[in-house]
Scaffold this motif. Structure first.
Motif, PDB file in Angstrom:
ATOM      1  N   GLN A 362       0.839  -1.205   0.000  1.00 54.65           N
ATOM      2  CA  GLN A 362       0.000   0.000   0.000  1.00 54.65           C
ATOM      3  C   GLN A 362       0.873   1.254   0.000  1.00 54.65           C
ATOM      4  OE1 GLN A 362      -2.657   0.217   3.416  1.00 54.65           O
ATOM      5  NE2 GLN A 362      -4.158   1.308   2.191  1.00 54.65           N
ATOM      6  N   TYR A 363       0.502   2.205  -0.844  1.00 56.87           N
ATOM      7  CA  TYR A 363       1.166   3.513  -0.867  1.00 56.87           C
ATOM      8  C   TYR A 363       0.090   4.596  -0.898  1.00 56.87           C
ATOM      9  CZ  TYR A 363       5.994   2.081  -1.884  1.00 56.87           C
ATOM     10  OH  TYR A 363       7.266   1.567  -1.816  1.00 56.87           O
ATOM     11  N   PRO A 364       0.105   5.526   0.049  1.00 56.37           N
ATOM     12  CA  PRO A 364      -0.909   6.581   0.073  1.00 56.37           C
ATOM     13  C   PRO A 364      -0.390   7.936  -0.390  1.00 56.37           C
ATOM     14  CG  PRO A 364       0.128   6.423   2.212  1.00 56.37           C
ATOM     15  CD  PRO A 364       0.896   5.496   1.290  1.00 56.37           C
ATOM     16  N   TYR A 379      -5.544   5.451 -13.999  1.00 55.99           N
ATOM     17  CA  TYR A 379      -6.368   4.310 -14.434  1.00 55.99           C
ATOM     18  C   TYR A 379      -5.596   3.472 -15.462  1.00 55.99           C
ATOM     19  CZ  TYR A 379      -9.926   1.508 -16.707  1.00 55.99           C
ATOM     20  OH  TYR A 379     -10.615   0.445 -17.229  1.00 55.99           O
ATOM     21  N   ASN A 380      -4.983   4.160 -16.412  1.00 52.98           N
ATOM     22  CA  ASN A 380      -4.271   3.438 -17.483  1.00 52.98           C
ATOM     23  C   ASN A 380      -3.108   2.609 -16.918  1.00 52.98           C
ATOM     24  OD1 ASN A 380      -5.996   4.482 -19.361  1.00 52.98           O
ATOM     25  ND2 ASN A 380      -4.604   6.097 -20.084  1.00 52.98           N
ATOM     26  N   LEU A 381      -2.390   3.200 -15.972  1.00 47.02           N
ATOM     27  CA  LEU A 381      -1.263   2.472 -15.384  1.00 47.02           C
ATOM     28  C   LEU A 381      -1.771   1.274 -14.574  1.00 47.02           C
ATOM     29  CD1 LEU A 381       1.769   2.233 -14.863  1.00 47.02           C
ATOM     30  CD2 LEU A 381       1.552   3.984 -13.088  1.00 47.02           C
ATOM     31  N   PHE A 382      -2.900   1.460 -13.928  1.00 50.95           N
ATOM     32  CA  PHE A 382      -3.509   0.359 -13.175  1.00 50.95           C
ATOM     33  C   PHE A 382      -3.886  -0.770 -14.131  1.00 50.95           C
ATOM     34  CE2 PHE A 382      -7.338  -1.717 -11.415  1.00 50.95           C
ATOM     35  CZ  PHE A 382      -6.799  -2.216 -10.239  1.00 50.95           C
ATOM     36  N   LYS A 383      -4.538  -0.387 -15.210  1.00 52.72           N
ATOM     37  CA  LYS A 383      -4.982  -1.394 -16.186  1.00 52.72           C
ATOM     38  C   LYS A 383      -3.783  -2.111 -16.818  1.00 52.72           C
ATOM     39  CE  LYS A 383      -7.310  -1.932 -20.596  1.00 52.72           C
ATOM     40  NZ  LYS A 383      -7.990  -1.286 -21.718  1.00 52.72           N
ATOM     41  N   GLU A 384      -2.828  -1.312 -17.254  1.00 52.09           N
ATOM     42  CA  GLU A 384      -1.663  -1.871 -17.964  1.00 52.09           C
ATOM     43  C   GLU A 384      -0.982  -2.982 -17.141  1.00 52.09           C
ATOM     44  OE1 GLU A 384       1.018   1.335 -19.437  1.00 52.09           O
ATOM     45  OE2 GLU A 384       2.541   0.151 -18.385  1.00 52.09           O
ATOM     46  N   GLN A 385      -0.727  -2.690 -15.867  1.00 53.32           N
ATOM     47  CA  GLN A 385       0.016  -3.654 -15.050  1.00 53.32           C
ATOM     48  C   GLN A 385      -0.837  -4.871 -14.686  1.00 53.32           C
ATOM     49  OE1 GLN A 385       3.631  -3.330 -13.660  1.00 53.32           O
ATOM     50  NE2 GLN A 385       2.866  -5.364 -14.096  1.00 53.32           N
ATOM     51  N   THR A 396      -6.361  -2.659  -6.158  1.00 48.22           N
ATOM     52  CA  THR A 396      -7.294  -1.544  -6.350  1.00 48.22           C
ATOM     53  C   THR A 396      -6.538  -0.225  -6.192  1.00 48.22           C
ATOM     54  OG1 THR A 396      -7.840  -1.586  -3.993  1.00 48.22           O
ATOM     55  CG2 THR A 396      -9.429  -2.603  -5.452  1.00 48.22           C
ATOM     56  N   VAL A 397      -7.110   0.818  -6.752  1.00 48.12           N
ATOM     57  CA  VAL A 397      -6.709   2.185  -6.406  1.00 48.12           C
ATOM     58  C   VAL A 397      -7.942   2.806  -5.764  1.00 48.12           C
ATOM     59  CG1 VAL A 397      -5.885   4.405  -7.251  1.00 48.12           C
ATOM     60  CG2 VAL A 397      -5.135   2.299  -8.369  1.00 48.12           C
ATOM     61  N   VAL A 398      -7.761   3.380  -4.592  1.00 43.22           N
ATOM     62  CA  VAL A 398      -8.910   3.838  -3.803  1.00 43.22           C
ATOM     63  C   VAL A 398      -8.789   5.339  -3.535  1.00 43.22           C
ATOM     64  CG1 VAL A 398     -10.143   3.552  -1.614  1.00 43.22           C
ATOM     65  CG2 VAL A 398      -9.006   1.587  -2.649  1.00 43.22           C
ATOM     66  N   PHE A 399      -9.908   6.031  -3.632  1.00 42.83           N
ATOM     67  CA  PHE A 399      -9.949   7.463  -3.322  1.00 42.83           C
ATOM     68  C   PHE A 399     -11.032   7.684  -2.271  1.00 42.83           C
ATOM     69  CE2 PHE A 399      -8.622   6.854  -7.692  1.00 42.83           C
ATOM     70  CZ  PHE A 399      -7.496   7.652  -7.802  1.00 42.83           C
ATOM     71  N   HIS A 419      -1.871  16.109   8.537  1.00 40.00           N
ATOM     72  CA  HIS A 419      -2.388  16.233   7.164  1.00 40.00           C
ATOM     73  C   HIS A 419      -3.808  16.816   7.090  1.00 40.00           C
ATOM     74  CE1 HIS A 419       1.136  13.977   6.238  1.00 40.00           C
ATOM     75  NE2 HIS A 419       0.662  12.804   6.577  1.00 40.00           N
ATOM     76  N   ARG A 420      -4.116  17.762   7.949  1.00 35.50           N
ATOM     77  CA  ARG A 420      -5.503  18.258   7.969  1.00 35.50           C
ATOM     78  C   ARG A 420      -5.883  19.042   6.732  1.00 35.50           C
ATOM     79  NH1 ARG A 420      -7.865  17.242  13.025  1.00 35.50           N
ATOM     80  NH2 ARG A 420      -6.233  16.684  14.487  1.00 35.50           N
ATOM     81  N   GLU A 421      -4.894  19.467   5.964  1.00 35.24           N
ATOM     82  CA  GLU A 421      -5.263  20.228   4.760  1.00 35.24           C
ATOM     83  C   GLU A 421      -5.671  19.314   3.604  1.00 35.24           C
ATOM     84  OE1 GLU A 421      -0.825  19.608   4.004  1.00 35.24           O
ATOM     85  OE2 GLU A 421      -2.204  19.611   5.692  1.00 35.24           O
ATOM     86  N   ASP A 422      -5.386  18.026   3.675  1.00 41.73           N
ATOM     87  CA  ASP A 422      -5.760  17.122   2.576  1.00 41.73           C
ATOM     88  C   ASP A 422      -7.278  16.925   2.542  1.00 41.73           C
ATOM     89  OD1 ASP A 422      -3.096  16.774   1.994  1.00 41.73           O
ATOM     90  OD2 ASP A 422      -2.917  14.847   3.018  1.00 41.73           O
ATOM     91  N   ASN A 423      -7.817  16.906   1.340  1.00 42.58           N
ATOM     92  CA  ASN A 423      -9.268  16.687   1.195  1.00 42.58           C
ATOM     93  C   ASN A 423      -9.602  15.248   0.809  1.00 42.58           C
ATOM     94  OD1 ASN A 423      -9.645  19.386   1.708  1.00 42.58           O
ATOM     95  ND2 ASN A 423      -9.654  19.971  -0.460  1.00 42.58           N
ATOM     96  N   ILE A 424      -8.650  14.585   0.188  1.00 43.99           N
ATOM     97  CA  ILE A 424      -8.886  13.221  -0.333  1.00 43.99           C
ATOM     98  C   ILE A 424      -7.696  12.355   0.068  1.00 43.99           C
ATOM     99  CG2 ILE A 424      -9.043  11.835  -2.460  1.00 43.99           C
ATOM    100  CD1 ILE A 424     -10.097  14.561  -3.759  1.00 43.99           C
ATOM    101  N   LEU A 425      -7.978  11.149   0.477  1.00 49.45           N
ATOM    102  CA  LEU A 425      -6.891  10.188   0.733  1.00 49.45           C
ATOM    103  C   LEU A 425      -6.901   9.179  -0.415  1.00 49.45           C
ATOM    104  CD1 LEU A 425      -4.669   8.899   2.431  1.00 49.45           C
ATOM    105  CD2 LEU A 425      -6.441   7.765   3.777  1.00 49.45           C
ATOM    106  N   ALA A 426      -5.857   9.231  -1.234  1.00 46.27           N
ATOM    107  CA  ALA A 426      -5.743   8.300  -2.362  1.00 46.27           C
ATOM    108  C   ALA A 426      -4.706   7.248  -2.018  1.00 46.27           C
ATOM    109  CB  ALA A 426      -5.306   9.059  -3.610  1.00 46.27           C
ATOM    110  N   SER A 427      -4.951   6.011  -2.456  1.00 49.02           N
ATOM    111  CA  SER A 427      -3.938   4.977  -2.199  1.00 49.02           C
ATOM    112  C   SER A 427      -4.031   3.875  -3.248  1.00 49.02           C
ATOM    113  CB  SER A 427      -4.096   4.386  -0.799  1.00 49.02           C
ATOM    114  OG  SER A 427      -5.391   3.876  -0.615  1.00 49.02           O
ATOM    115  N   ILE A 428      -2.887   3.306  -3.520  1.00 50.49           N
ATOM    116  CA  ILE A 428      -2.819   2.120  -4.368  1.00 50.49           C
ATOM    117  C   ILE A 428      -2.602   0.931  -3.443  1.00 50.49           C
ATOM    118  CG2 ILE A 428      -0.415   2.833  -4.825  1.00 50.49           C
ATOM    119  CD1 ILE A 428      -2.145   0.331  -7.066  1.00 50.49           C
TER     120      ILE A 428
END
Ligand SMILES: Cc1cc2nc3c(=O)[nH]c(=O)nc-3n(C[C@H](O)[C@H](O)[C@H](O)COP(=O)(O)OP(=O)(O)OC[C@H]3O[C@@H](n4cnc5c(N)ncnc54)[C@H](O)[C@@H]3O)c2cc1C
Length: 510
Positions: A362-364, A379-385, A396-399, A419-428
């Protein structure tokens, strides 16, 4: 025969589960006070009688040991030689003092979702399995609850809901409250109440010295700051008091949509409008991911998008309508009692998202909003691999786009959560059956996806939520870039854990 006698010796005080023959478990015998090596026999004989009635010791080769050490991610899992299941909070202190005496490393474990690779540094360690400390009592004031350090999300949600109450918790049912809370603790109620850590009133913690202290605004107040964001570094929580509130809604509405990838840009544009740079209503949140679903397509990953709304279907309609209009290939919407929400949307105790036994890399990265062209590239990199290596197609990639008012209402400097300024937590999340040959594929790929997501917000530093971090991030990414944050954390580490006993979960380097 010897082990049978030994069991008999301690059976009056503890439950002992044992493998026969007992393996030699510790490499080192660094005891200053006795020449006995700390073998399983010695752990049984010396630690066993010190523990409370109801405590257990588990050794490799037993189903109990297997259960107590089972993990969500098997990649770089801790190497555990013995499990101590405390019969009381005092047992945690006893186990820590025992381990200190013999120079044996130790680690708190609750629900086993910790996935940072720094956990892999523990070898032949004692696992202090706090799961047995899982009581939850609503206090007479109706405004707080006293909660065991081994409780987890679904337990708290159930208990509060059945009393018409609510509070912050993580959004997946299965996650430990303190594992999440010591690092912040994001979740669906954060628009109302902030993070799990923002709702703590006091915490009973066993320090590296073996001493148990209460930490709160008034007691050990320096550590109070550090516990709320970097807390895995300082001790083992046996109990805590948390704010609770009259529930704003016993039932929640959710709408889940599955889109084919050709709708991605439009969907992400809609999400940006809806999230309004973090100003979405506190009742409204979303969660979306890329994943393979062969029932819908065997040639490309799909986009699964969920809206949660604290209110009715009718009240949510103005937010959900654009997504219905966009033409999902599948949708499912319903009102559910809050305790059922996680499992209704694939995040329940029994769902794959909570399942143990896979390698999960996992990497956030924290985001402000969606860069539309970047989400396509991701999305393309996710699909390709995942096409090239089908063994990775559980990935998965999660937002996670929860509402934010409660999080932003807490002054950023007042806790160690950076990290209170972040609005979205994205992770692979690269997921695969354990296979060393795949590690060298999955890890660089996952890192590349994370870096790509980060590149969609030029000029922003890379924020890596401590509870999702892989373990190779810089200290600044995890604990914050303002120099005073790390200085303060280093000072606390030197004071409360000078020998680095709690260095297995994203350790603060002094
Ligand atoms: C499926 C899934 C969903 C998730 N959802 C969320 C979410 O919604 N929000 C969020 O913020 N995070 C979430 N996370 C991340 C989560 O916060 C971390 O994985 C967390 O460490 C899990 O705690 P645990 O008890 O389940 O795991 P464990 O592996 O048992 O604990 C992780 C670490 O926490 C520490 N720890 C645990 N209990 C104690 C204690 N009582 N005292 C001291 N230290 C302790 C130990 O260092 C331990 O190594 C999720 C993770 C997964 C796998």
């Amino acid at each position: 025969m010897y082990s049978l006698l030994l069991s008999f010796f301690v059976a009056s005080r503890i439950l002992i589960s044992q493998a026969s023959p007992l393996p030699f478990i510790f490499d080192r015998a660094v005891n200053d006070t006795t020449s006995l090596a700390p073998t399983p026999q010695n752990v049984q004989r010396q630690l066993g009688p010190l523990l409370a009635k109801g405590a257990s010791l588990y050794f490799p080769g037993t189903p109990q040991f297997q259960d107590a050490t089972s993990r969500w991610s098997t990649y770089k899992a801790p190497n555990i030689a013995v499990v101590v299941e405390p019969g009381s909070a005092k047992d945690v202190a006893t186990a820590v003092s025992f381990a200190n005496k013999f120079g044996i490393p130790y680690l708190a474990m609750n629900k086993g979702h910790g996935s940072t690779t720094t956990l892999g540094a523990i070898k032949n360690g004692i696992e202090i399995h706090v799961r047995s400390l899982n009581s939850i009592t609503i206090n007479a004031d109706g405004k707080s609850a006293s909660i065991g350090g081994g409780s987890y999300n679904q337990e708290l949600i159930n208990k509060l809901w059945s009393n018409g109450k609510a509070s912050a918790s993580g959004s997946c049912a299965c996650v430990g409250l303190m594992g999440a809370g010591l690092g912040g603790g994001l979740g669906r109620y954060q628009g109302f109440y902030g993070l799990i850590s923002d709702n703590l009133i006091d915490v009973d913690i066993v320090l590296a010295s073996g001493e148990t202290v209460t930490v709160s605004e008034k007691s050990n107040s320096d550590l109070w700051w550090g516990l709320r964001g970097a807390g895995h570094n300082f001790g083992i929580v046996t109990r805590f008091t948390m704010k609770i509130f009259d529930s704003p809604a016993q039932n929640w509405y959710f709408a889940q949509f599955v889109f084919t990838q050709d709708k991605l840009e439009k969907m992400v544009g809609l999400v940006n409008t809806m999230m309004d740079n973090g100003n979405q209503p506190k009742e409204l949140m979303n969660y979306y991911l890329y994943a393979w679903n062969p029932a819908i397509s065997t040639t490309e990953p799909v986009v699964i998008f969920t809206i949660y709304y604290i209110g009715t279907k009718e009240q949510a309609a103005k937010y959900t309508k654009p997504y219905f209009d966009l033409g999902p290939v599948f949708h499912n919407d319903s009102m559910v009692a809050y305790p059922e929400l996680a499992s209704a949307t694939g995040l329940g105790d029994e769902d794959f998202s909570c399942a143990h036994g896979f390698n999960r890399v996992q990497y956030p990265v924290g985001l402000l909003n969606y860069n539309v062209s970047n989400t396509r590239a991701v999305y393309n990199l996710f699909k390709e691999q995942t096409v090239a290596v089908p063994a990775l197609n559980l990935s998965t990639v999660v937002f996670e786009g929860y509402s934010l008012q409660g999080v932003k209402a807490v002054p950023a400097a007042s806790t160690a959560y950076p990290h209170r300024e972040d609005n979205i937590l994205a992770s692979i999340l690269a997921v695969y059956a354990p296979n060393p040959a795949l590690d060298s594929v999955a890890i660089p790929w996952a890192r590349k996806v994370r870096d790509l997501m980060h590149s969609g917000q030029p000029g922003r530093q890379l924020n890596a939520y401590v509870n999702y971090a892989f373990g190779d991030e810089t200290q600044e990414m995890v604990y914050g870039y303002e120099p005073w944050r790390l200085e303060r954390l280093r000072g606390l580490k030197k004071k409360y854990d000078p020998k680095g006993k709690f260095n297995f979960y994203e350790p603060i380097k002094v």
